[in-house]
Design an enzyme around this catalytic site. Structure first.
Site, PDB file in Angstrom:
ATOM      1  N   SER A   1     -18.640-119.449  41.519  1.00 47.77           N
ATOM      2  CA  SER A   1     -18.761-120.192  42.766  1.00 47.77           C
ATOM      3  C   SER A   1     -18.595-121.666  42.454  1.00 47.77           C
ATOM      4  CB  SER A   1     -20.146-119.937  43.374  1.00 47.77           C
ATOM      5  OG  SER A   1     -20.449-120.870  44.389  1.00 47.77           O
TER       6      SER A   1
ATOM      7  N   TYR B   1     -30.096-119.344  42.700  1.00 40.21           N
ATOM      8  CA  TYR B   1     -28.708-118.890  42.648  1.00 40.21           C
ATOM      9  C   TYR B   1     -27.839-119.890  41.897  1.00 40.21           C
ATOM     10  CZ  TYR B   1     -24.079-117.508  44.373  1.00 40.21           C
ATOM     11  OH  TYR B   1     -22.763-117.138  44.465  1.00 40.21           O
TER      12      TYR B   1
END
Length: 342
Positions: A148, A161
């Site tokens: 990401s 995360y």
């Protein structure tokens, strides 16, 4: 050195996708199936896995359902062995499974933070280790880490995360160097994704006053899936950036991280919440689709605003053609300039 991708494709590759019951994992499994691959679907949610297997078969692939919690190293090893026994080996392993909590860091309990880390980061480590056990003796195969923009740039409300994705980035770079040092035919690469329209925003544990949502612009999961399938075929390249927002975020973070800190402090809280109230069903400790849940599918609730394509993603997959076109264009312009001068 292992067989080239084109040779493998004639026989149908043996592909493992973790987190395959929904979202990006679901879309990726279907993308591989459309190429005639055999796809092992790894996740916890049995409803989603069953629906994904049906879609894989209808798309032209062969499906193998393997329910597993990626935080359990022994279970992941057993899952990999089952795939290898069924398919005769493993050609591609996609680490996509993750968990998250949407909340300020001080509102996340130690157990919750640990759980996100175990599923997202250690799940990737355990999956990679299991894949290598089957790939290294054959000296071929590709491990794709689904990353990401948040692997480089942390944002508020997703500390666990972001920390896990940063950890995957460092782990993957270390492993890549080791494989290169050994002269191995096994490859590892990473795909850094933008915000994607997946069901995670309806099932993630959230303590925000508003309903969780991705930061715009939002892309459809098929955009991510195309990039992942391409990365699996071109594992020599160390990393792929998907979406213009990913490129802009990573470049801004490299040039002016302090300014980006202040920008995110002002804007990222509201950008990750809808006006409507309500929290997700919460899948941190158990799957959202079981035992009597529903199949969430690949798409979330943001179809109307989501982008089905990305020019940047196309350029990332077609750097050679794009570069050749630029060279040809430059040559034509140079020729015209010379003629004018003449």
């Amino acid at each position: 050195m292992g067989r080239p991708w084109s040779a493998l494709s004639r026989h149908g590759r043996a592909v493992v996708v973790t987190g395959a019951s929904g979202g990006v994992g679901r879309a990726t499994a279907l993308a591989f199936a459309a190429r005639g691959d055999r796809v092992a679907l790894l996740a916890r949610g049995r409803e989603g896995l069953a629906a994904a297997a049906d879609e894989v078969q209808r798309a032209g692939g062969e499906a193998l359902v393997v329910p597993v919690d990626m935080s359990d190293a022994k279970a992941v090893d057993d899952a990999a062995q089952k795939v290898a026994d069924t398919f005769g080996g493993i050609d591609v392993w996609v680490n996509n499974a993750f968990a998250g909590v949407f909340a300020p860091f001080t509102d996340v309990t130690p157990d919750e933070f640990r759980r996100v880390t175990e599923v997202t980061y250690l799940g990737c480590v355990f999956g990679t280790r299991a894949a290598l056990r089957h790939m290294l003796p054959r000296d071929r195969g590709t491990v794709v880490q689904v990353g990401s923009a948040l692997a480089y740039r942390g944002i508020p409300l997703q500390s666990a995360y972001c920390g896990a994705k940063h950890a995957i980035q460092g782990f993957n770079e270390s492993l890549r160097c080791e494989l290169l040092h050994a002269g191995s035919g096994v490859r590892t690469t990473m795909v850094q994704l933008p915000a994607v329209n997946t069901p995670q925003f309806d099932w993630v544990l959230s303590r925000m006053p508003g309903r969780a949502r991705p930061v715009a612009p939002v892309y459809q999961p098929e955009v991510a899936a195309r990039a992942i399938v391409h990365a699996a075929a071109h594992g020599r390249r160390r990393e792929y950036w998907v979406g213009g927002s990913t490129v802009a975020t990573l470049l801004a973070n490299a040039v002016a991280p302090g300014l980006l800190d202040r920008y995110l402090a002002r804007n990222a809280f509201s950008a990750q919440q809808d006006d409507e109230t309500g929290s997700g069903v919460g899948n941190l400790w158990s799957p959202a689709d079981g035992p009597h849940g529903r199949d969430f599918g690949a798409h979330g609730r943001f179809d109307e605003e989501s982008l089905a394509g990305s020019s940047q993603e196309w350029l990332s997959r077609n750097r050679g053609r794009a570069g050749a076109a630029l060279l040809v264009g430059a040559g034509v312009l140079t020729a015209r300039a010379v003629r004018r001068r003449g």
